[in-house]
Design an enzyme around this catalytic site. Structure first.
Site, PDB file in Angstrom:
ATOM      1  N   LYS A  25    -102.211 -43.070  26.208  1.00 57.39           N
ATOM      2  CA  LYS A  25    -102.669 -41.957  27.057  1.00 57.39           C
ATOM      3  C   LYS A  25    -101.570 -40.901  27.162  1.00 57.39           C
ATOM      4  O   LYS A  25    -101.820 -39.707  27.013  1.00 57.39           O
ATOM      5  CB  LYS A  25    -103.015 -42.473  28.461  1.00 57.39           C
ATOM      6  CG  LYS A  25    -103.302 -41.331  29.438  1.00 57.39           C
ATOM      7  CD  LYS A  25    -103.545 -41.806  30.851  1.00 57.39           C
ATOM      8  CE  LYS A  25    -102.273 -42.272  31.519  1.00 57.39           C
ATOM      9  NZ  LYS A  25    -102.358 -42.331  32.990  1.00 57.39           N
ATOM     10  N   SER A  26    -100.338 -41.359  27.412  1.00 61.34           N
ATOM     11  CA  SER A  26     -99.239 -40.401  27.625  1.00 61.34           C
ATOM     12  C   SER A  26     -99.023 -39.553  26.385  1.00 61.34           C
ATOM     13  O   SER A  26     -98.825 -38.343  26.471  1.00 61.34           O
ATOM     14  CB  SER A  26     -97.945 -41.140  27.939  1.00 61.34           C
ATOM     15  OG  SER A  26     -98.140 -41.951  29.049  1.00 61.34           O
ATOM     16  N   ASP A  52    -109.270 -39.633  30.916  1.00 62.53           N
ATOM     17  CA  ASP A  52    -108.145 -38.703  31.069  1.00 62.53           C
ATOM     18  C   ASP A  52    -107.995 -37.757  29.880  1.00 62.53           C
ATOM     19  O   ASP A  52    -107.649 -36.584  30.055  1.00 62.53           O
ATOM     20  CB  ASP A  52    -106.831 -39.471  31.299  1.00 62.53           C
ATOM     21  CG  ASP A  52    -106.688 -39.886  32.763  1.00 62.53           C
ATOM     22  OD1 ASP A  52    -107.691 -39.787  33.507  1.00 62.53           O
ATOM     23  OD2 ASP A  52    -105.579 -40.284  33.167  1.00 62.53           O
ATOM     24  N   ASN A 104    -108.803 -37.378  37.841  1.00 57.75           N
ATOM     25  CA  ASN A 104    -107.634 -38.026  38.449  1.00 57.75           C
ATOM     26  C   ASN A 104    -106.538 -38.148  37.398  1.00 57.75           C
ATOM     27  O   ASN A 104    -105.771 -39.105  37.394  1.00 57.75           O
ATOM     28  CB  ASN A 104    -108.028 -39.411  38.984  1.00 57.75           C
ATOM     29  CG  ASN A 104    -107.010 -39.943  39.987  1.00 57.75           C
ATOM     30  OD1 ASN A 104    -106.094 -39.214  40.397  1.00 57.75           O
ATOM     31  ND2 ASN A 104    -107.142 -41.196  40.362  1.00 57.75           N
ATOM     32  N   ARG A 134    -102.247 -36.669  45.638  1.00 59.79           N
ATOM     33  CA  ARG A 134    -101.064 -36.959  44.814  1.00 59.79           C
ATOM     34  C   ARG A 134    -100.156 -35.728  44.817  1.00 59.79           C
ATOM     35  O   ARG A 134    -100.578 -34.631  44.472  1.00 59.79           O
ATOM     36  CB  ARG A 134    -101.491 -37.350  43.392  1.00 59.79           C
ATOM     37  CG  ARG A 134    -102.317 -38.627  43.391  1.00 59.79           C
ATOM     38  CD  ARG A 134    -102.834 -38.975  42.022  1.00 59.79           C
ATOM     39  NE  ARG A 134    -101.770 -39.364  41.096  1.00 59.79           N
ATOM     40  CZ  ARG A 134    -101.979 -39.665  39.816  1.00 59.79           C
ATOM     41  NH1 ARG A 134    -103.186 -39.606  39.319  1.00 59.79           N
ATOM     42  NH2 ARG A 134    -100.972 -40.020  39.051  1.00 59.79           N
ATOM     43  N   GLN A 183     -93.248 -36.799  35.835  1.00 55.49           N
ATOM     44  CA  GLN A 183     -94.202 -35.861  35.226  1.00 55.49           C
ATOM     45  C   GLN A 183     -93.881 -34.412  35.576  1.00 55.49           C
ATOM     46  O   GLN A 183     -94.260 -33.495  34.856  1.00 55.49           O
ATOM     47  CB  GLN A 183     -95.628 -36.191  35.659  1.00 55.49           C
ATOM     48  CG  GLN A 183     -96.191 -37.403  34.926  1.00 55.49           C
ATOM     49  CD  GLN A 183     -97.630 -37.692  35.321  1.00 55.49           C
ATOM     50  OE1 GLN A 183     -98.291 -36.869  35.947  1.00 55.49           O
ATOM     51  NE2 GLN A 183     -98.102 -38.867  34.977  1.00 55.49           N
ATOM     52  N   SER A 211     -88.511 -43.226  35.783  1.00 52.80           N
ATOM     53  CA  SER A 211     -89.374 -43.332  34.585  1.00 52.80           C
ATOM     54  C   SER A 211     -88.808 -42.554  33.392  1.00 52.80           C
ATOM     55  O   SER A 211     -89.536 -41.822  32.715  1.00 52.80           O
ATOM     56  CB  SER A 211     -90.785 -42.812  34.892  1.00 52.80           C
ATOM     57  OG  SER A 211     -91.275 -43.334  36.091  1.00 52.80           O
ATOM     58  N   ASP A 331     -95.606 -48.672  34.914  1.00 47.49           N
ATOM     59  CA  ASP A 331     -97.021 -49.031  34.711  1.00 47.49           C
ATOM     60  C   ASP A 331     -97.170 -50.480  34.255  1.00 47.49           C
ATOM     61  O   ASP A 331     -97.943 -51.256  34.822  1.00 47.49           O
ATOM     62  CB  ASP A 331     -97.676 -48.093  33.685  1.00 47.49           C
ATOM     63  CG  ASP A 331     -97.939 -46.715  34.284  1.00 47.49           C
ATOM     64  OD1 ASP A 331     -97.683 -46.545  35.500  1.00 47.49           O
ATOM     65  OD2 ASP A 331     -98.385 -45.826  33.549  1.00 47.49           O
ATOM     66  N   LYS A 358     -99.321 -43.266  42.724  1.00 49.13           N
ATOM     67  CA  LYS A 358    -100.128 -43.307  41.493  1.00 49.13           C
ATOM     68  C   LYS A 358    -101.616 -43.240  41.854  1.00 49.13           C
ATOM     69  O   LYS A 358    -101.966 -42.818  42.947  1.00 49.13           O
ATOM     70  CB  LYS A 358     -99.789 -44.561  40.695  1.00 49.13           C
ATOM     71  CG  LYS A 358     -98.370 -44.558  40.164  1.00 49.13           C
ATOM     72  CD  LYS A 358     -98.192 -43.560  39.040  1.00 49.13           C
ATOM     73  CE  LYS A 358     -96.746 -43.462  38.614  1.00 49.13           C
ATOM     74  NZ  LYS A 358     -96.418 -43.979  37.348  1.00 49.13           N
ATOM     75  N   GLU A 359    -102.477 -43.726  40.959  1.00 54.18           N
ATOM     76  CA  GLU A 359    -103.923 -43.634  41.170  1.00 54.18           C
ATOM     77  C   GLU A 359    -104.317 -44.141  42.554  1.00 54.18           C
ATOM     78  O   GLU A 359    -105.300 -43.726  43.147  1.00 54.18           O
ATOM     79  CB  GLU A 359    -104.659 -44.419  40.085  1.00 54.18           C
ATOM     80  CG  GLU A 359    -104.806 -43.674  38.769  1.00 54.18           C
ATOM     81  CD  GLU A 359    -103.568 -43.685  37.897  1.00 54.18           C
ATOM     82  OE1 GLU A 359    -102.459 -44.024  38.405  1.00 54.18           O
ATOM     83  OE2 GLU A 359    -103.683 -43.339  36.702  1.00 54.18           O
ATOM     84  N   HIS A 405    -107.493 -47.912  37.015  1.00 59.92           N
ATOM     85  CA  HIS A 405    -107.686 -48.675  35.774  1.00 59.92           C
ATOM     86  C   HIS A 405    -106.709 -49.826  35.619  1.00 59.92           C
ATOM     87  O   HIS A 405    -107.061 -50.907  35.164  1.00 59.92           O
ATOM     88  CB  HIS A 405    -107.577 -47.716  34.587  1.00 59.92           C
ATOM     89  CG  HIS A 405    -106.292 -46.927  34.546  1.00 59.92           C
ATOM     90  ND1 HIS A 405    -105.578 -46.724  33.417  1.00 59.92           N
ATOM     91  CD2 HIS A 405    -105.573 -46.300  35.537  1.00 59.92           C
ATOM     92  CE1 HIS A 405    -104.511 -45.994  33.673  1.00 59.92           C
ATOM     93  NE2 HIS A 405    -104.489 -45.729  34.958  1.00 59.92           N
ATOM     94  N   ARG A 406    -105.461 -49.608  36.014  1.00 59.22           N
ATOM     95  CA  ARG A 406    -104.456 -50.667  35.784  1.00 59.22           C
ATOM     96  C   ARG A 406    -104.668 -51.863  36.702  1.00 59.22           C
ATOM     97  O   ARG A 406    -104.395 -52.998  36.332  1.00 59.22           O
ATOM     98  CB  ARG A 406    -103.036 -50.124  35.915  1.00 59.22           C
ATOM     99  CG  ARG A 406    -102.767 -49.012  34.944  1.00 59.22           C
ATOM    100  CD  ARG A 406    -101.345 -48.938  34.444  1.00 59.22           C
ATOM    101  NE  ARG A 406    -101.234 -47.815  33.538  1.00 59.22           N
ATOM    102  CZ  ARG A 406    -101.641 -47.825  32.269  1.00 59.22           C
ATOM    103  NH1 ARG A 406    -102.135 -48.913  31.741  1.00 59.22           N
ATOM    104  NH2 ARG A 406    -101.537 -46.750  31.526  1.00 59.22           N
ATOM    105  N   LYS A 433    -110.494 -44.766  32.353  1.00 59.46           N
ATOM    106  CA  LYS A 433    -109.416 -43.767  32.417  1.00 59.46           C
ATOM    107  C   LYS A 433    -108.534 -43.848  31.170  1.00 59.46           C
ATOM    108  O   LYS A 433    -108.079 -42.828  30.667  1.00 59.46           O
ATOM    109  CB  LYS A 433    -108.585 -44.019  33.678  1.00 59.46           C
ATOM    110  CG  LYS A 433    -107.624 -42.904  34.018  1.00 59.46           C
ATOM    111  CD  LYS A 433    -107.048 -43.147  35.408  1.00 59.46           C
ATOM    112  CE  LYS A 433    -106.547 -41.878  36.056  1.00 59.46           C
ATOM    113  NZ  LYS A 433    -105.401 -41.285  35.419  1.00 59.46           N
TER     114      LYS A 433
END
Ligand code: DC
Length: 672
Positions: A25-26, A52, A104, A134, A183, A211, A331, A358-359, A405-406, A433
């Site tokens: 995803k990233s 996403d 999201n 967020r 981010q 991160s 993550d 996070k989410e 999702h995680r 996601k």
């Protein structure tokens, strides 16, 4: 993808085979933006197809990018750079701000905020409720230092935002906080090269950068697109004057290392003997979450790392608890939390404060759900300690997923618990996601004793609505659906098309011809030897013939194994005569659906008329009664409720009400 209220995962025994994971995803979302900012056409291979990335693609389309998916490869697409002339026209004061909805997706919200500010595109950026909780203030503050005009439309410091064109300078150094989300820094590094024609730009990180591996992904991808940023420790990033984006032409996206963590863990927790091979990433990965491999090894996982694949062998010993600073793998660290439940000693995961933004608040979420399964958990501002669940103390649990999702994916691993408890995942669709087919992939690699796979058997006389009921119940539970009547219909139709009489003396030949058929069930479609027969076998004539052929013992025997083999993860709803008595006698729930003959004749009449087939009610009633009598009186598989079946008279019920009754009965048999 399972778009249902909940998915029950039967207890799994082992995980093995070969899996190709979806793209990162990233990397996917960074690459999409970089392609959009680079003139010319880029070809992206192995792009992740998920919520996403869809959000990012929609936004880029709205910004004027042409995106052409490949017709022959759904993981490849061509994307043309943004039309800067069109964007400039948008930035004239009179233009309506462009409204972009970003769901999201933090990986869309943050970089697009920075890039659209740098480009001066008047727009509003919004998302789902959680996205509006967020924080984004640190990024907005950094951009305002350069003269950005950004307004908060609801709460100070949070999306939705409005960006208005303004004169952006390069008041270097730009300061940005690094301790809430990396981010923000990534967003600046992706956007500020657009202003570098004015001169060199320095970005300085305030506070300890979290991160870091994600920032490294950004730097490596920027270099691939022709922008070389100089990094001094993790404090100072210098964008050279005159940096400009150049597409490398073809870009390959690595498999997602965070997604790999669930399969690495599953391979390690497997109680089988065979290994699991994960393809699409390896030791040269540019993703920070590849460091999960080292963390899992510290717990005792056996992992071999090749250049483009990982091989995990089931751990012979129980895993060991660890005490780990997880700042570099925020993550994938969630996966460690679930592995910790299986370990021989407690595990502490530290420096994970970012979980809270996070989410969902992931520290609270993980603690709550681990506790539900039977674990003792303590938490602090930025850490979590998880005690393993002793053998015999795992509880069946209904796991909340918080639209995260995680959470959904890492708790799927709990289905490997040694106490054979079922794990219910609420709102499983949230995996979309980043990994829409996560559960399907897991099931395709999982082995478990057949008797752990749940089966619901539904039978009843003709036109009782059992087929509709069975297929709707299957849909709601995410289970497979076995329409055994269709197998007899196909057998009868096929035998007749070969000119065989449907009598006892021909049964050996009929059985033989049936066992040689190639059958495919694709949703509502049924293919025999590659030809669609779905409609054809539904005729009254074929139904009558099926009733004859189904009285032949050798034909029933020929279909026996085929029916048994449809009991696959995560479960099955089987409709037909002997489902609950012969094929799946151990089924947990057996339903015998009835309604008086007149009601059934009325339903059949309505059905035929709606299909434009002429029918007379009296004839239908006579046929139906004759068929009931023949089906009940025959010696082979007669029509009667299986032992222990629940009788359900649906004469006064709508189909929805009947489905609800069956689901309620099923629920009453669950441990949660
Ligand atoms: O459910 P249906 O109308 O499609 O079934 C066609 C015929 O096959 C019907 O006469 C019942 C018979 N049948 C059977 O004997 N055993 C099954 N498992 C399913 C159907």
């Amino acid at each position: 993808m399972f778009n249902i209220p909940h998915l029950d995962l039967p207890s799994l025994e082992s995980i093995s085979g070969v899996v190709q994971l979806p793209g990162s995803k990233s990397i996917s979302n960074r690459v999409l933006l970089l392609c959009a900012l680079s003139p010319g056409v880029s070809v992206v291979h192995d792009l992740l197809d998920s919520d996403d990335t869809q959000v990012m693609l929609d936004a880029l389309r709205a910004l004027g990018c042409t995106i052409v998916p490949s017709t022959h490869d759904d993981r490849r697409l061509e994307i043309s750079g943004m039309d800067l002339a069109r964007l400039k026209s948008l930035s004239s004061k009179s233009a309506e701000p462009l409204a972009l909805f970003l769901g999201n997706a933090g990986t869309a919200m943050r970089p697009l905020t920075a890039a659209l500010t740098a480009l001066g595109v008047p727009c509003t950026l919004s998302g789902v409720t959680r996205m509006h909780e967020r924080p984004i203030e640190d990024l907005v503050d950094a951009l305002r230092q350069l003269g950005a005009h950004i307004d908060y439309l609801q709460n100070e410091g949070f999306p939705p935002l409005q960006i208005m064109p303004s004169r952006m300078g390069i008041d270097s150094p730009v300061r940005v906080r690094g301790d809430v989300s990396s981010q923000f820094l990534t967003a600046l590094l992706l956007a500020l090269p657009l202003l570098s024609d004015q001169g060199e730009i320095v970005v300085e990180v305030v506070g300890e950068l979290i991160s870091k591996p994600y920032v490294l992904i950004t730097l490596r991808l920027l270099a691939q697109f022709g922008v070389h940023i100089e990094r001094t420790d993790w404090q100072r990033f210098t964008i050279p004057k005159g940096s400009s984006y150049r597409t490398p032409g073809e870009i390959y996206i690595e498999a997602d290392a965070s997604s790999a963590s669930y399969f690495i863990a599953a391979g390690a927790l497997s109680r089988g003997a065979l290994p699991l091979k994960i393809e699409g990433l390896g030791k040269n990965s540019i993703q920070g979450d590849i460091e999960f491999v080292a963390a899992a090894r510290a717990m005792g996982a056996q992992i071999e790392e090749g250049p483009n694949a990982l091989v995990v062998t089931p751990s012979l010993q129980p895993l060991k608890g660890i005490d780990l600073d997880c700042n570099h793998i925020p993550d994938a660290a969630m996966t460690l939390a679930v592995m910790a439940l299986f370990a021989s000693s407690p595990t502490t995961l530290r420096n994970i404060g970012s979980w809270r933004v996070k989410e969902t608040d992931r520290i609270e979420a993980m603690a709550h759900e681990c506790t539900q399964l039977g674990a003792r958990v303590t938490t602090g501002d930025d850490w979590i300690e998880i005690h393993p669940i002793p053998l015999g103390q795992w509880r069946a649990a209904s796991i909340h997923t918080y639209d995260d999702h995680r959470v959904a994916m890492c708790f799927a691993l709990a289905s490997l618990n040694p106490d054979h408890q079922t794990v219910r995942i609420l709102e499983p669709r949230c995996v979309g996601k980043t990994f829409p087919d996560f559960f399907e992939t897991l099931f395709s690699l999982a082995q478990t004793p057949t008797q752990r796979i749940p089966v619901i058997c539904i039978d009843g006389p003709t036109a009782s609505g059992k087929g509709t009921l069975a297929s709707l119940v299957a849909k709601r539970l995410g289970y497979g659906y076995l329409d055994s009547g269709a197998l007899y219909r196909i057998s009868a139709w096929h035998a007749q098309s070969l000119g065989m009489a449907l009598t006892l003396e021909h049964q050996t030949r009929i059985a033989q011809s049936v066992s040689e058929l190639s059958l495919q069930f694709e949703g509502e479609r049924i293919l025999v030897n590659g030809h669609e027969v779905s409609e054809l076998i539904r005729s009254e004539a074929v139904g009558m013939a099926a009733s004859q052929v189904s009285a032949l013992p050798e034909v029933r025997q020929a279909l026996f194994e085929l029916q048994r083999s449809s009991r696959r993860l995560p479960g099955l709803v089987a409709d037909g005569r002997d489902m609950g008595s012969v094929i799946f006698p151990d089924a947990e729930l057996k339903i015998y659906l009835t309604a008086d003959a007149a009601t059934r004749a009325k339903r059949r009449h309505k059905q035929l008329i709606s299909k434009g087939i002429p029918a007379k009610m009296e004839d239908l009633l006579t046929d139906l009664q004759a068929r009931d009598a023949r089906d009940t009186e025959r010696t082979v598989a007669p029509l009667k409720p299986a032992a222990g079946a629940m009788l359900l008279d649906n004469a006064q019920l709508s189909i929805e009400e009947t489905v609800e009754k069956v689901l309620a009965q099923w629920q009453s048999k669950q441990a949660f």
